[in-house]
Design an enzyme around this catalytic site. Structure first.
Site, mmCIF file in Angstrom:
data_model
loop_
_atom_site.group_PDB
_atom_site.id
_atom_site.type_symbol
_atom_site.label_atom_id
_atom_site.label_comp_id
_atom_site.label_asym_id
_atom_site.label_seq_id
_atom_site.Cartn_x
_atom_site.Cartn_y
_atom_site.Cartn_z
ATOM 1 N N ASN A 7 14.850 -27.018 -42.277
ATOM 2 C CA ASN A 7 14.090 -27.737 -41.250
ATOM 3 C C ASN A 7 13.041 -28.570 -41.977
ATOM 4 O O ASN A 7 12.012 -28.062 -42.390
ATOM 5 C CB ASN A 7 13.443 -26.726 -40.294
ATOM 6 C CG ASN A 7 12.699 -27.403 -39.148
ATOM 7 O OD1 ASN A 7 12.600 -28.632 -39.106
ATOM 8 N ND2 ASN A 7 12.166 -26.606 -38.244
ATOM 9 N N ARG A 90 18.309 -29.061 -39.370
ATOM 10 C CA ARG A 90 17.824 -29.399 -38.030
ATOM 11 C C ARG A 90 17.429 -30.878 -38.012
ATOM 12 O O ARG A 90 16.724 -31.339 -38.904
ATOM 13 C CB ARG A 90 16.604 -28.558 -37.691
ATOM 14 C CG ARG A 90 15.918 -29.011 -36.435
ATOM 15 C CD ARG A 90 14.649 -28.238 -36.169
ATOM 16 N NE ARG A 90 14.032 -28.751 -34.963
ATOM 17 C CZ ARG A 90 12.788 -29.236 -34.892
ATOM 18 N NH1 ARG A 90 12.024 -29.265 -35.976
ATOM 19 N NH2 ARG A 90 12.299 -29.662 -33.771
ATOM 20 N N HIS A 180 14.133 -29.547 -28.038
ATOM 21 C CA HIS A 180 14.262 -28.074 -28.047
ATOM 22 C C HIS A 180 15.674 -27.633 -27.638
ATOM 23 O O HIS A 180 15.865 -26.495 -27.206
ATOM 24 C CB HIS A 180 13.291 -27.392 -27.057
ATOM 25 C CG HIS A 180 11.862 -27.356 -27.489
ATOM 26 N ND1 HIS A 180 10.833 -27.344 -26.594
ATOM 27 C CD2 HIS A 180 11.291 -27.301 -28.710
ATOM 28 C CE1 HIS A 180 9.682 -27.301 -27.235
ATOM 29 N NE2 HIS A 180 9.930 -27.278 -28.535
ATOM 30 N N HIS A 208 10.831 -22.723 -22.580
ATOM 31 C CA HIS A 208 10.427 -22.586 -23.992
ATOM 32 C C HIS A 208 8.961 -23.019 -24.065
ATOM 33 O O HIS A 208 8.651 -24.211 -23.958
ATOM 34 C CB HIS A 208 11.304 -23.465 -24.886
ATOM 35 C CG HIS A 208 10.918 -23.394 -26.332
ATOM 36 N ND1 HIS A 208 11.778 -22.953 -27.319
ATOM 37 C CD2 HIS A 208 9.762 -23.677 -26.965
ATOM 38 C CE1 HIS A 208 11.154 -22.973 -28.489
ATOM 39 N NE2 HIS A 208 9.923 -23.415 -28.290
ATOM 40 N N LEU A 209 8.078 -22.028 -24.216
ATOM 41 C CA LEU A 209 6.639 -22.309 -24.159
ATOM 42 C C LEU A 209 5.987 -21.888 -25.460
ATOM 43 O O LEU A 209 5.862 -20.701 -25.764
ATOM 44 C CB LEU A 209 6.013 -21.532 -22.987
ATOM 45 C CG LEU A 209 6.716 -21.731 -21.634
ATOM 46 C CD1 LEU A 209 6.200 -20.737 -20.611
ATOM 47 C CD2 LEU A 209 6.544 -23.152 -21.139
ATOM 48 N N GLY A 212 4.634 -26.612 -28.719
ATOM 49 C CA GLY A 212 5.338 -27.611 -27.906
ATOM 50 C C GLY A 212 6.106 -26.839 -26.849
ATOM 51 O O GLY A 212 6.612 -25.754 -27.134
ATOM 52 N N ARG A 241 -0.684 -31.952 -26.700
ATOM 53 C CA ARG A 241 -0.052 -33.078 -25.985
ATOM 54 C C ARG A 241 -0.349 -32.991 -24.492
ATOM 55 O O ARG A 241 -0.320 -31.898 -23.920
ATOM 56 C CB ARG A 241 1.474 -33.040 -26.184
ATOM 57 C CG ARG A 241 1.902 -33.339 -27.601
ATOM 58 C CD ARG A 241 3.403 -33.154 -27.779
ATOM 59 N NE ARG A 241 3.674 -32.260 -28.885
ATOM 60 C CZ ARG A 241 4.833 -31.660 -29.104
ATOM 61 N NH1 ARG A 241 5.839 -31.843 -28.280
ATOM 62 N NH2 ARG A 241 4.986 -30.872 -30.142
ATOM 63 N N ARG A 285 -3.681 -18.427 -27.584
ATOM 64 C CA ARG A 285 -4.443 -17.159 -27.705
ATOM 65 C C ARG A 285 -5.944 -17.409 -27.648
ATOM 66 O O ARG A 285 -6.682 -16.701 -26.961
ATOM 67 C CB ARG A 285 -4.121 -16.462 -29.037
ATOM 68 C CG ARG A 285 -2.950 -15.536 -28.933
ATOM 69 C CD ARG A 285 -2.499 -15.140 -30.302
ATOM 70 N NE ARG A 285 -2.109 -16.331 -31.067
ATOM 71 C CZ ARG A 285 -1.358 -16.302 -32.152
ATOM 72 N NH1 ARG A 285 -0.930 -15.168 -32.617
ATOM 73 N NH2 ARG A 285 -1.033 -17.419 -32.784
ATOM 74 N N GLY A 331 6.412 -18.997 -28.508
ATOM 75 C CA GLY A 331 5.233 -18.163 -28.805
ATOM 76 C C GLY A 331 4.508 -17.673 -27.568
ATOM 77 O O GLY A 331 4.145 -16.497 -27.468
ATOM 78 N N GLY A 333 5.720 -17.875 -24.275
ATOM 79 C CA GLY A 333 6.693 -17.231 -23.382
ATOM 80 C C GLY A 333 7.087 -15.835 -23.827
ATOM 81 O O GLY A 333 7.272 -14.927 -23.013
ATOM 82 N N GLU A 334 7.203 -15.640 -25.140
ATOM 83 C CA GLU A 334 7.625 -14.328 -25.644
ATOM 84 C C GLU A 334 6.482 -13.320 -25.694
ATOM 85 O O GLU A 334 6.708 -12.116 -25.650
ATOM 86 C CB GLU A 334 8.206 -14.480 -27.060
ATOM 87 C CG GLU A 334 9.552 -15.178 -27.084
ATOM 88 C CD GLU A 334 10.040 -15.464 -28.498
ATOM 89 O OE1 GLU A 334 9.761 -14.677 -29.399
ATOM 90 O OE2 GLU A 334 10.706 -16.508 -28.680
ATOM 91 N N GLU A 385 16.237 -20.461 -33.548
ATOM 92 C CA GLU A 385 16.932 -21.732 -33.763
ATOM 93 C C GLU A 385 17.688 -21.739 -35.089
ATOM 94 O O GLU A 385 18.776 -22.288 -35.192
ATOM 95 C CB GLU A 385 15.927 -22.880 -33.711
ATOM 96 C CG GLU A 385 15.394 -23.090 -32.302
ATOM 97 C CD GLU A 385 14.159 -23.953 -32.242
ATOM 98 O OE1 GLU A 385 14.310 -25.166 -32.219
ATOM 99 O OE2 GLU A 385 13.043 -23.393 -32.205
HETATM 100 P P1 AMP Z 1 5.301 -21.442 -31.170
HETATM 101 O O1 AMP Z 1 5.041 -22.909 -31.230
HETATM 102 O O2 AMP Z 1 6.535 -21.080 -30.426
HETATM 103 O O3 AMP Z 1 5.187 -20.755 -32.495
HETATM 104 O O4 AMP Z 1 4.104 -20.825 -30.269
HETATM 105 C C1 AMP Z 1 2.766 -20.917 -30.657
HETATM 106 C C2 AMP Z 1 1.903 -20.620 -29.431
HETATM 107 O O5 AMP Z 1 2.155 -19.295 -28.969
HETATM 108 C C3 AMP Z 1 0.416 -20.684 -29.769
HETATM 109 O O6 AMP Z 1 -0.268 -21.401 -28.751
HETATM 110 C C4 AMP Z 1 0.024 -19.227 -29.741
HETATM 111 O O7 AMP Z 1 -1.328 -19.046 -29.379
HETATM 112 C C5 AMP Z 1 0.926 -18.678 -28.664
HETATM 113 N N1 AMP Z 1 0.940 -17.216 -28.716
HETATM 114 C C6 AMP Z 1 1.429 -16.422 -29.689
HETATM 115 N N2 AMP Z 1 1.170 -15.123 -29.385
HETATM 116 C C7 AMP Z 1 0.497 -15.111 -28.201
HETATM 117 C C8 AMP Z 1 -0.057 -14.094 -27.355
HETATM 118 N N3 AMP Z 1 0.031 -12.819 -27.692
HETATM 119 N N4 AMP Z 1 -0.676 -14.462 -26.222
HETATM 120 C C9 AMP Z 1 -0.770 -15.768 -25.902
HETATM 121 N N5 AMP Z 1 -0.270 -16.776 -26.627
HETATM 122 C C10 AMP Z 1 0.359 -16.448 -27.770
#
Ligand code: AMP
Length: 401
Positions: A7, A90, A180, A208-209, A212, A241, A285, A331, A333-334, A385
């Site tokens: 990537n 990618r 995505h 997918h949250l 981005g 964004r 967070r 990040g 969503g999970e 991915e």
């Molecule tokens: P990603 O781009 O998929 O790696 O997601 C990053 C985003 O996920 C960031 O805004 C992080 O703050 C958020 N994130 C990761 N863990 C948590 C959590 N436990 N609670 C809230 N947001 C989180």
């Protein structure tokens, strides 16, 4: 079969080496600061680590270093690059030229580069990396490209067209592409597997949250609409964004702030979103923490995102004339139980009966978070991915045999 997944960005080269016999990760890392110095972080499956400065004037030197750490020294995991059957890359923008995973011939690499106008931050660096990889890794090792946009090429015209004069589409290719796609494809299939259903029988909204974010309506395994558009700026509010806004607000702000189009693009892509509204951070967070400590603008930014996601779920249920499942990945969503609950509460009218106990505290684990008698199932589905890129690459090279 071992597959190397790449990537590449303008100054970085993230990689994973996977053993596709059991889909395990053998080693992964990142060559960083390409063009401005150089640094490599490398971790092997058995915990060996390299974390050191290097000299990466271009992507070529980064690939040379990657070959070195994979094949020599304490953290080596293979004895020669010949052990790698193929490299999967990618690529962000494939536009209408690529609707599926493709072998990276010279012509394909040139076309990826030619699409740079549509994705200036991403496609040119992808082409640089593809060419550098060709130089360093033997020509006999196939290189494969997996496009973020390909999954969305099934969107019907009524979903991907904008209301500009038709010639904007014909002359300038201005339309919704969506991004995505690799993630949405991976998680929607993983969800169907978890539900024990054929994806062809399902209507799914995939959320997918992350830093981005995008939401996709997956009907019978195909993307029929998605929230990101011509670029990844469209759709919901993101880390930095602004997401979808009235286009007139953009021209109005350009004048008010005295910004030229490039500066305005930076304003919308880098200074807006959670960061811009909360004034605290682009990281969800941090925004939640500030909101819990009483920061009203941070609470507002979080509630705006929840509200937008909720509206997409409703609108995509309408677009698909029904809904079987909603999934959360990325990040936020999970990992954020409060966020998922905020989106899914008060959606009983749509058939969603949320299970707060099942949801509470769950992070990054495939989990059903709707009640057993919920008409619409809600799930957390971790995305991967790199694994999908490796699976696609393996399938393509096997088909070539
Ligand atoms: P990603 O781009 O998929 O790696 O997601 C990053 C985003 O996920 C960031 O805004 C992080 O703050 C958020 N994130 C990761 N863990 C948590 C959590 N436990 N609670 C809230 N947001 C989180």
């Amino acid at each position: 079969m071992k597959i190397l997944v790449i990537n590449a960005g303008s100054s970085s080269l993230k990689y994973q080496l996977l053993d596709m016999d059991d889909e395990s990760v053998i080693a992964k890392g990142n060559c960083d600061r390409i063009g401005i110095g150089g640094h490599i972080k490398h971790t092997t499956f058995d915990g060996k680590k390299i974390d050191e400065d290097a000299d990466f004037p271009t992507h070529t030197e980064a690939f040379e270093k990657l070959v070195e750490v994979l094949t020599t020294g304490d953290a080596a995991v293979i004895s020669s690059m010949d052990e790698i059957s193929a490299v999967g890359h990618r690529v962000v923008q494939g536009a209408e030229l690529f609707n599926k995973t493709t072998l990276a011939t010279d012509d394909v690499i040139q076309k990826i580069d030619d699409l740079s106008e549509l994705a200036p931050v991403h496609n040119h660096p992808h082409a640089l990396a593809l060419r550098a990889c060709r130089k360093v890794i033997s020509e006999s090792t196939p290189q494969v490209v997996v496009f973020d946009t390909a999954f969305h090429q099934t969107m019907p015209e009524k979903a991907f067209m904008y209301g500009f004069p038709y010639e904007c589409y014909e002359k300038y290719h201005v339309r919704k592409y969506g991004f995505h796609g690799t993630s949405h494809r991976f998680v929607s299939q993983a969800l169907a597997d978890a539900m024990g259903k054929d994806i062809k029988d399902l209507k799914i909204v995939s959320c997918h949250l992350g830093n981005g974010s995008s939401i996709t309506a997956v009907e019978h395994g195909k993307s029929i609409d998605t929230s990101m558009g011509f670029t990844p700026l469209d759709g919901v509010l993101m880390g930095t964004r602004c997401g979808a806004v009235d286009a007139s607000a953009v021209t109005y702000l350009e004048k008010k702030l005295g910004l030229d189009p490039n500066a305005m693009s930076d304003y919308m892509n880098k200074k807006s979103g959670l960061l811009g509204v909360s004034g605290v951070s682009n990281d969800h967070r941090d925004v939640l923490e500030a909101a819990q400590a009483g920061n009203e603008r941070a609470a507002l930014a979080d509630s705006m995102l929840q509200y937008e996601v909720k509206k997409y779920i409703g609108s995509y249920a309408a677009a698909m004339n029904g809904l079987d499942a909603v999934l959360f990945t990325g990040g936020i969503g999970e990992n954020s139980d409060d966020f998922r609950a905020g989106v899914c509460h008060d959606m009983e009218y749509l058939g969603i009966k949320f299970d707060d106990n099942a949801n509470k505290g769950v992070r990054g684990k495939l989990t059903k978070i709707s009640a057993p008698d919920s008409k619409v199932e809600v799930w957390i589905v971790p995305t991967n991915e790199e694994l999908l890129i490796a699976r696609d690459t393996k399938a393509l090279v096997e088909a070539m045999k």
